[in-house]
Design a protein around this motif. Sequence first.
Motif, PDB file in Angstrom:
ATOM      1  N   THR A  65     -46.309  30.398  -0.214  1.00  0.00           N
ATOM      2  CA  THR A  65     -46.257  31.290   0.862  1.00  0.00           C
ATOM      3  C   THR A  65     -47.529  32.245   0.673  1.00  0.00           C
ATOM      4  N   VAL A  66     -47.795  32.689  -0.650  1.00  0.00           N
ATOM      5  CA  VAL A  66     -48.881  33.512  -0.746  1.00  0.00           C
ATOM      6  C   VAL A  66     -50.306  32.917  -0.556  1.00  0.00           C
ATOM      7  N   SER A  67     -50.462  31.668  -0.699  1.00  0.00           N
ATOM      8  CA  SER A  67     -51.524  31.021  -0.453  1.00  0.00           C
ATOM      9  C   SER A  67     -51.854  30.843   1.208  1.00  0.00           C
ATOM     10  N   ARG A  68     -50.850  30.717   1.711  1.00  0.00           N
ATOM     11  CA  ARG A  68     -50.793  30.563   3.044  1.00  0.00           C
ATOM     12  C   ARG A  68     -51.352  31.816   4.015  1.00  0.00           C
ATOM     13  N   ALA A  69     -50.759  32.805   3.432  1.00  0.00           N
ATOM     14  CA  ALA A  69     -51.171  34.105   4.028  1.00  0.00           C
ATOM     15  C   ALA A  69     -52.414  34.343   3.668  1.00  0.00           C
ATOM     16  N   LEU A  70     -52.973  34.117   2.454  1.00  0.00           N
ATOM     17  CA  LEU A  70     -54.458  34.586   2.121  1.00  0.00           C
ATOM     18  C   LEU A  70     -55.443  33.599   2.624  1.00  0.00           C
ATOM     19  N   THR A  71     -55.286  32.643   2.788  1.00  0.00           N
ATOM     20  CA  THR A  71     -56.240  31.665   3.376  1.00  0.00           C
ATOM     21  C   THR A  71     -56.225  31.345   4.884  1.00  0.00           C
ATOM     22  N   GLY A  72     -55.046  31.760   5.464  1.00  0.00           N
ATOM     23  CA  GLY A  72     -55.101  31.614   6.763  1.00  0.00           C
ATOM     24  C   GLY A  72     -54.622  30.155   7.071  1.00  0.00           C
ATOM     25  N   ARG A  73     -53.999  29.354   6.273  1.00  0.00           N
ATOM     26  CA  ARG A  73     -53.789  27.870   6.564  1.00  0.00           C
ATOM     27  C   ARG A  73     -52.380  27.735   6.444  1.00  0.00           C
ATOM     28  N   GLY A  74     -51.648  27.781   7.544  1.00  0.00           N
ATOM     29  CA  GLY A  74     -50.242  27.593   7.545  1.00  0.00           C
ATOM     30  C   GLY A  74     -49.585  28.751   8.185  1.00  0.00           C
ATOM     31  N   PRO A  75     -48.208  28.585   8.841  1.00  0.00           N
ATOM     32  CA  PRO A  75     -47.430  29.842   9.240  1.00  0.00           C
ATOM     33  C   PRO A  75     -47.036  30.781   8.312  1.00  0.00           C
ATOM     34  N   VAL A  76     -47.326  32.049   8.707  1.00  0.00           N
ATOM     35  CA  VAL A  76     -46.723  33.252   7.738  1.00  0.00           C
ATOM     36  C   VAL A  76     -46.270  33.971   8.974  1.00  0.00           C
ATOM     37  N   SER A  77     -45.424  34.961   8.904  1.00  0.00           N
ATOM     38  CA  SER A  77     -45.015  35.874   9.797  1.00  0.00           C
ATOM     39  C   SER A  77     -46.150  37.026   9.692  1.00  0.00           C
ATOM     40  N   PRO A  78     -46.506  37.810  10.544  1.00  0.00           N
ATOM     41  CA  PRO A  78     -47.256  39.017  10.369  1.00  0.00           C
ATOM     42  C   PRO A  78     -46.697  40.152   9.443  1.00  0.00           C
TER      43      PRO A  78
END
Length: 354
Positions: free
Chosen positions: A31-44
């Motif tokens: 989840t952290v990786s998706r949030a920091l790279t912008g690749r993948g869904p993460v809530s605002p």
Amino acid sequence: MIARELSATRRPQGPPRLKDVASKVGMSTATVSRALTGRGPVSPGTKRRIEAAAKELGFVASYHASSLASGRSRNIGVVLPYVDRWFFATVLDGIASTLTAAGYDAALYNLQGENFRESVLTDFLLRKRLDAAAVVSLRLTPGETEQLFSAGIPLVGIGGSLEGAPTISVGDLNAGLRATNHLIQLGHCRIAFIGGPPEAGRSFPMSSDRRRGFERAMSTAGLPIHERDQLVSDFTFLGAYQQVKNLLAEPEQRPTAVFAATDEMAAGAILAARDLGLEIPRDLSVIGIDAHPLGEAFGLTTIDQQAHHQGTRAAQLLLRQLAGEPVTAGHELHRAHFIARSSTAPPGSNSSPA
């Protein structure tokens, strides 16, 4: 006992890692990786929490590690014919700022002649393992575009259409029509044009199309085009200055208006007129194309071709392709904006039109 407890709570040596951020926010490393790279869904909300924790810990995402995992270099090539001219520098800024915000780097390729062009298109772009490429104002052959596509490199062009690739431009012929018609509608009958030399077959005909727009507007209005009023310069301020000064030095054959293919040349025309004692716009109206910052200082009427926006849009199209989104391989024709200032008015008038 106390020493062992202190040792257990001491922060590990070295820079913080992804799992340190995950531990701080109580989430998975995925989840952290998706949030920091912008690749993948993460809530605002989750993204904000993770970014705040990363900032507090001083964590910086390793794009090298990300590249190894994804097979991407996170590097996009930008091919330009020049970097020392306002239009290309502004397009480049639009591309680079958009890519940087998305976590990509821009690799600049400045073409210096035909031989270097061949090296860039057949060697450098492929050897550097770029994720994608943006080509500005260069007409590629079907073979050159196919070579990039075969290497898995998405492509976007600026300045004209490229076979099989999404492309962006303003309508240069239409811009030439609009600029000339503006002068005609003000009452000018003898209008000079200053542009660049005819483009080689490997470049899009920007200046030539603007000249064609000028000629079409004059023909439609039934106005003569005087050969001595057709000037060719090198797109620079000083080059246009000298050409226009020579033209205006003979009062009996002087035009009442000048349409310059770029704002830098238009500014050169204004200075040439002033140095000969002419008033702008009473004695000479001048219009350009670009929306160069220099034009505002000269009160130049111009047509804004939105150079920065063209770069931004090109980068967005590349990022969409890299994200796996469908992108149509067609040409986007953007309409330029007219900016009326004080450099154009009816012949003999001291003020520009409202």
